[in-house]
Structures are given as structure tokens and as C-alpha cells.
Design a protein around this motif. Structure first.
Motif, PDB file in Angstrom:
ATOM      1  N   GLU A 168       0.844  -1.194   0.000  1.00 25.16           N
ATOM      2  CA  GLU A 168       0.000   0.000   0.000  1.00 25.16           C
ATOM      3  C   GLU A 168       0.882   1.249   0.000  1.00 25.16           C
ATOM      4  O   GLU A 168       1.963   1.261   0.582  1.00 25.16           O
ATOM      5  CB  GLU A 168      -0.902   0.019   1.234  1.00 25.16           C
TER       6      GLU A 168
ATOM      7  N   ARG B 227      -5.274   2.798  -3.196  1.00 24.21           N
ATOM      8  CA  ARG B 227      -6.632   2.926  -2.678  1.00 24.21           C
ATOM      9  C   ARG B 227      -6.729   2.282  -1.300  1.00 24.21           C
ATOM     10  O   ARG B 227      -5.874   1.480  -0.902  1.00 24.21           O
ATOM     11  CB  ARG B 227      -7.633   2.240  -3.628  1.00 24.21           C
ATOM     12  N   ASP B 228      -7.792   2.599  -0.571  1.00 20.54           N
ATOM     13  CA  ASP B 228      -8.060   1.971   0.710  1.00 20.54           C
ATOM     14  C   ASP B 228      -8.932   0.739   0.439  1.00 20.54           C
ATOM     15  O   ASP B 228     -10.162   0.825   0.376  1.00 20.54           O
ATOM     16  CB  ASP B 228      -8.776   2.958   1.638  1.00 20.54           C
TER      17      ASP B 228
ATOM     18  N   GLU C  40      -9.643  -1.871   2.213  1.00 18.28           N
ATOM     19  CA  GLU C  40     -10.553  -2.276   3.297  1.00 18.28           C
ATOM     20  C   GLU C  40     -11.856  -1.486   3.223  1.00 18.28           C
ATOM     21  O   GLU C  40     -12.944  -2.033   3.411  1.00 18.28           O
ATOM     22  CB  GLU C  40      -9.881  -2.095   4.655  1.00 18.28           C
ATOM     23  N   ARG C  41     -11.736  -0.197   2.952  1.00 13.71           N
ATOM     24  CA  ARG C  41     -12.951   0.610   2.796  1.00 13.71           C
ATOM     25  C   ARG C  41     -13.731   0.164   1.564  1.00 13.71           C
ATOM     26  O   ARG C  41     -14.960   0.096   1.593  1.00 13.71           O
ATOM     27  CB  ARG C  41     -12.599   2.096   2.671  1.00 13.71           C
ATOM     28  N   MET C  42     -13.026  -0.135   0.489  1.00 14.65           N
ATOM     29  CA  MET C  42     -13.699  -0.596  -0.729  1.00 14.65           C
ATOM     30  C   MET C  42     -14.434  -1.912  -0.473  1.00 14.65           C
ATOM     31  O   MET C  42     -15.527  -2.132  -1.002  1.00 14.65           O
ATOM     32  CB  MET C  42     -12.684  -0.754  -1.868  1.00 14.65           C
TER      33      MET C  42
ATOM     34  N   ALA D 110     -15.691  -2.805   2.474  1.00 13.57           N
ATOM     35  CA  ALA D 110     -16.851  -2.424   3.285  1.00 13.57           C
ATOM     36  C   ALA D 110     -17.944  -1.798   2.424  1.00 13.57           C
ATOM     37  O   ALA D 110     -19.143  -1.959   2.711  1.00 13.57           O
ATOM     38  CB  ALA D 110     -16.424  -1.454   4.388  1.00 13.57           C
ATOM     39  N   GLU D 111     -17.548  -1.089   1.350  1.00 15.67           N
ATOM     40  CA  GLU D 111     -18.519  -0.427   0.472  1.00 15.67           C
ATOM     41  C   GLU D 111     -18.999  -1.346  -0.642  1.00 15.67           C
ATOM     42  O   GLU D 111     -19.796  -0.930  -1.493  1.00 15.67           O
ATOM     43  CB  GLU D 111     -17.889   0.826  -0.135  1.00 15.67           C
TER      44      GLU D 111
ATOM     45  N   LYS E  69     -17.163  -2.572  -3.106  1.00 14.36           N
ATOM     46  CA  LYS E  69     -16.509  -2.268  -4.375  1.00 14.36           C
ATOM     47  C   LYS E  69     -15.324  -3.190  -4.654  1.00 14.36           C
ATOM     48  O   LYS E  69     -14.740  -3.139  -5.739  1.00 14.36           O
ATOM     49  CB  LYS E  69     -16.029  -0.808  -4.368  1.00 14.36           C
TER      50      LYS E  69
ATOM     51  N   GLU F  24     -14.230  -9.288  -0.855  1.00 11.50           N
ATOM     52  CA  GLU F  24     -13.568  -9.556   0.423  1.00 11.50           C
ATOM     53  C   GLU F  24     -12.653 -10.774   0.318  1.00 11.50           C
ATOM     54  O   GLU F  24     -11.533 -10.780   0.843  1.00 11.50           O
ATOM     55  CB  GLU F  24     -14.620  -9.768   1.514  1.00 11.50           C
TER      56      GLU F  24
END
Length: 522
Positions: free
Chosen positions: A243, A358-359, A361-363, A365-366, A368, A371
Motif C-alpha cells: 500500500e 486505494r483503501d 478495506e474501505r472498498m 466495506a462499500e 466495491k 472480500e
């Protein structure tokens, strides 16, 4: 009665007091008093420029109520005419003067003698002095007009002298503030440089890493932590997720993992997942048979097979579509790929190193990013620090880039001056190490001497103190960086993306984020 000689002597006596006065309002009041006294006027007023208009700045024997009455408009109109034209007006009897025959207020006021002269500076008319006598016909003559103009010239000199003195005082105060701020900044920067140099020396004295990592420049605390993690991870064949922001050097870290790991000597291949549409990316990764699609005139094994035994670097993995994520997950889970146009899977043995700015983990959760794919890639996670987090490495990075750039810029490496280094240390580097390299490349080309100076560095304009949060300042700096790249490349998006060291999709996203219109193409 008054003699012209006495009036002139009286004006000469009053002039030094007017010229010595530095308060503008006091200059006007003393001048008006002198005008009434020397000319023998009954009442008067003084107009002064107020932006694009004129205002009554001083008055004698005319109260505020009188100024608002319609009858006063005639007197004011004469004063404004003189102010606009720069030409004086004088009459021995206004009621008999054909120039004013149509003005009702002349007869209502029974105006007799009037004299009005401009207050002129070398560049423009500053205002007017207006003196009148309602009861004495022929009160003013041509000599009084000359005296009034001489008085107005004295007023202009006093006003201009006062203005210049105020400007000089304000400029001196501004320079003093700037000098104090500069001294404060220089002291702070010297302290910062001393601190950073100490950290660099300290880090070099620390225990040596297992591997040299010569391809990665910088041994500040942040980079030593990353290299220490590399030491532990490189010897394995585990998948790694790297990252870091754009331009931090994620591919260099991926190569270091490969070169210092058990798969060294085998292929290291890379692909930018954000640069290709799904069909081309699938073909690039998994290969295709002849005739699989239009233009597939011969079979191709694909990168996952070509990298067999080695490492495959998937850059910008966060840009992949949901459909592509499914296919990639299946290939990683089964350790096999099915080329486009074929139904026969082919086994592969490849270490996957993925990278993203990009994040994820947030993607996830959203919704996108899948998992299960995230956990398949994120067995070991490494974070590459931004250049703002490793400023202590800037001197070493700059020296490295200047040596590397030397063959392209004349053969002999440019030297980075101390002042230029201070400027780089102050910069936030939204484009990270790649931005530093581009700045130095430009400076090395355009610097007139061997030493690079601050003015040779094409740094964005500084954001004023208090000009928003750090996030806003970084956003503004990034916008300017993108705009500079676009202008330099004639709004050719492919060229601008290469200049910035990003893919076209990443450039498109930054254009959208900054509200920049997409012009041109290519």
C-alpha cells in the motif's frame, strides 16, 4: 480693502503650516481656512476623490443640512466639473454669467462671486477648492484665481507628501515583518536540517540490514522500518499487498521482494491493472488461444504462465472491475489459468505481489472490492511511506537522482544548493518520490550553473498561512501539479499521465476530483 500683495504675502505665511501637516484631514481644513482668509470668501468647501466618486471632505460656513439641500447641488456641480475637467472656474457674478443662466439655484441663492480650482497631482486631479461670496459682486478677480490655484498646488504637495510618507512607513513596517518572518523561518529550517542530518547519521549507525537493498534509496526511520519488514518477508513465497500513495515507489519494493527472495533469478513481470479494459487484462494475465477474439492471430501464454516460478506484480489492483476480480480470485485459489478461447485450465506457480493507492478495506466495506480476493492478496501487508513522512531521505534521494540524470542533462551531475534543499524540505510532495525526480530533472535542464537554486525548482506557489487544512493544501498542490503536467504536455492525457508517473485511469480520477475539464486526448 485687500491688496494683491498683502494676500500673496499672507498665503506665503500660511503655506509652511499646510506643507508641514501630515494628517490629510488637517491639511484640508487648514487649506480651506487659508482660502477663505486670503480670498475674502464668505463660505466654501473642499471636494476630495473617493474611489470613482467625489465627497465633501471639509466645509466652512456650510452645515450638514445645507449640503443635503437641492440648492447646494449647483455649487457642488461646479466643483465636480472642475474636478472632472481639471480646469478652474471663476466668475465675478454668477447671476449675470451666461454660463449659469439655466441654473435656478443660482438665482435662489443670489450667488455673486465664485472661484473654484483643481487640486492636481502630477498623475491626476485629487480634488477641488470651492470658495464663494453670495453678497459681494466682483469679489474675486484674476489675481485671486492665481492665488487660489497656488493654494491648491500647496495642498496637492502636502497630500502627496503625506501619502508618500504613509506608504514608506507601511512599506518599512511590511519589510520589517517580512525580515522577522524570514529570520524565523531560516532559524526553524536550520534547526530542522540539523535534526534531519542527525537522524540520517543515527540511522546509518544502526545495525545493518540482512540485505543491502541498493535499489531503494533512503535510510531514514520510516524506510528502515519498511526494509526491516522486507527482510522478514522476502525469504518467503507468501502473497504481499503493498500500500502507498502514487509515486512512492511500490514497484521498487515489489522488485526488492523478488530479488532478495527464493524466486530470485526467475521472471519478474508486472501489469498495471488500471490501464487495461477487462478483455485485454484477462488476455494479458491468462493468455489466449489463436482466434479467441478479433486480432488474436496467434496464441499467447499470458503473464501468469510467463512468470511461472517467479513473481507477478499486479499494480493498481484496486482499479479492477468486479467481474475481473472473480476471475483473478479463481486463478489464485486454483493455481491455474484458463486462456481466453480455451476450456482447458493450465497450472501456474507464481508469487503474486499486488499494489494499490486505494483503501481496499474501505472498498470491501462499500462492496466495491471482493472480500475473499482481498484476503487472498493481503496475506502480508507492507506500507510504503509518503515522501512527506521521510523528509530525512530527501538529500540522499536528490543526490541519487542528479547522478542518474547526469547523462541526459549534459554529462556532469548538478549540485543541489543548500537553499534549494531547504525549499525541497518545505514542500509537501503530493506526487512523492516521482515528483521529486521530475522537479530535479527540470531543474537540471534549466539551471544556468552547476548548482541548483530555489528559483530553478518548478515548485507550486506556496499556500498562504491559514489557507485551509493540511488536506486542502495538499489537494491544492496536487491540482496545480496535474495542471502543470497538462499544460506542459499540451493537454495530451497519455503524455501527462506518463509525466506524472500514473496510469490514464488514475489521471482521469484526479481530473474528476479536481473538477478539471478533459481537453484533447491521446
Amino acid at each position: 480693502g485687500r491688496s494683491p500683495g498683502d494676500a500673496a504675502l499672507r498665503l506665503l505665511a500660511l503655506a509652511p503650516g499646510i506643507l508641514a501637516e501630515r494628517d490629510a484631514q488637517r491639511v484640508l481644513e487648514r487649506a480651506l481656512d487659508a482660502g477663505l482668509e486670503v480670498l475674502g470668501g464668505e463660505r466654501g468647501f473642499l471636494l476630495l476623490r473617493d474611489g470613482s466618486d467625489w465627497r465633501v471632505a471639509a466645509a466652512r460656513n456650510i452645515d450638514r443640512e445645507s449640503i443635503r439641500r437641492p440648492a447646494f447641488k449647483f455649487s457642488r456641480s461646479i466643483a465636480e466639473q472642475v474636478a472632472d475637467t481639471g480646469e478652474p472656474v471663476w466668475t465675478a457674478s454668477a447671476v449675470e454669467d451666461p454660463r449659469f443662466a439655466g441654473a435656478r439655484s443660482v438665482h435662489q441663492l443670489a450667488l455673486q462671486s465664485i472661484v473654484c480650482v483643481p487640486i492636481r497631482s502630477p498623475e491626476r486631479v485629487l480634488g477641488t477648492i470651492y470658495v464663494e461670496n453670495r453678497f459681494s459682486r466682483g469679489r474675486f478677480d484674476a489675481g485671486d484665481l492665481r492665488l487660489a490655484q497656488a493654494l491648491a498646488d500647496q495642498v496637492a504637495l502636502a497630500l502627496e507628501a503625506g501619502r508618500l510618507e504613509r506608504e514608506l512607513r507601511e512599506r518599512a513596517e511590511e519589510l520589517e515583518r517580512a525580515r522577522a518572518e524570514l529570520a524565523r523561518r531560516v532559524d526553524a529550517q536550520e534547526d530542522e536540517l540539523a535534526r534531519l542530518e542527525h537522524q540520517v547519521r543515527q540511522s546509518r549507525d544502526e545495525a545493518a540490514l540482512r540485505h543491502e537493498y541498493a535499489e531503494i534509496v533512503g535510510r531514514g526511520p520510516a524506510m528502515r522500518r519498511l526494509l526491516a519488514a522486507l527482510d522478514r518477508v522476502a525469504e518467503t513465497s507468501l502473497p504481499v499487498l503493498i500500500e502507498g500513495a502514487t509515486g512512492t515507489g511500490k514497484e521498487l519494493v515489489a522488485r526488492a521482494l523478488h530479488e532478495h527472495g527464493p524466486r530470485r533469478g526467475r521472471p519478474f513481470l508486472s501489469v498495471n491493472c488500471g490501464a487495461l479494459p477487462d478483455l485485454l487484462l484477462e488476455s494479458e494475465l491468462f493468455g489466449h488461444v489463436r482466434g479467441a477474439f478479433t486480432g488474436a492471430d496467434r496464441a499467447r501464454p499470458g503473464l501468469m504462465r510467463e512468470a511461472s516460478g517467479g513473481t507477478l506484480f499486479l499494480d493498481e489492483i484496486g482499479e479492477t472491475s468486479p467481474a475481473m476480480q472473480v476471475k483473478l480470485l479463481r486463478a489464485l485459489q486454483n493455481a491455474e489459468v484458463t486462456p481466453l478461447g480455451s476450456d482447458r485450465p493450465v497450472p501456474v506457480d507464481v508469487r503474486v505481489v499486488a499494489a494499490t493507492n486505494r483503501d481496499l478495506e474501505r472498498m470491501v466495506a462499500e462492496g466495491k472490492f471482493r472480500e475473499d480476493l482481498f484476503y487472498r492478496l493481503n496475506v502480508v501487508r507492507l506500507r510504503v511511506p509518503s515522501l512527506a513522512e521521510r523528509r530525512e531521505d530527501i538529500p540522499d534521494l536528490a543526490a541519487h537522482f542528479l547522478v542518474r540524470l547526469a547523462p541526459q542533462t549534459g554529462g556532469k551531475p548538478r549540485r543541489l544548493g543548500r537553499a534549494a534543499l531547504r525549499a525541497l524540505l518545505r514542500h509537501d510532495f503530493p506526487g512523492n518520490v516521482r515528483e521529486l525526480e521530475n522537479l530535479l530533472a527540470t531543474a537540471a535542464v534549466f539551471a544556468p550553473g552547476e548548482e541548483i537554486r530555489p528559483e530553478d525548482l518548478p515548485l507550486p506557489a506556496a499556500v498562504p498561512a491559514g489557507g485551509g487544512s493540511r488536506r486542502e493544501q495538499l489537494r491544492a498542490a496536487d491540482r496545480e501539479l496535474v495542471e502543470r503536467a497538462l499544460r506542459a504536455c499540451g493537454y495530451n492525457l497519455s503524455a501527462a499521465a506518463r509525466r506524472l508517473g500514473v496510469s490514464r485511469p488514475t489521471l482521469y480520477r484526479r481530473l474528476r476530483e479536481h473538477g478539471l475539464a478533459r481537453r484533447g486526448g491521446g
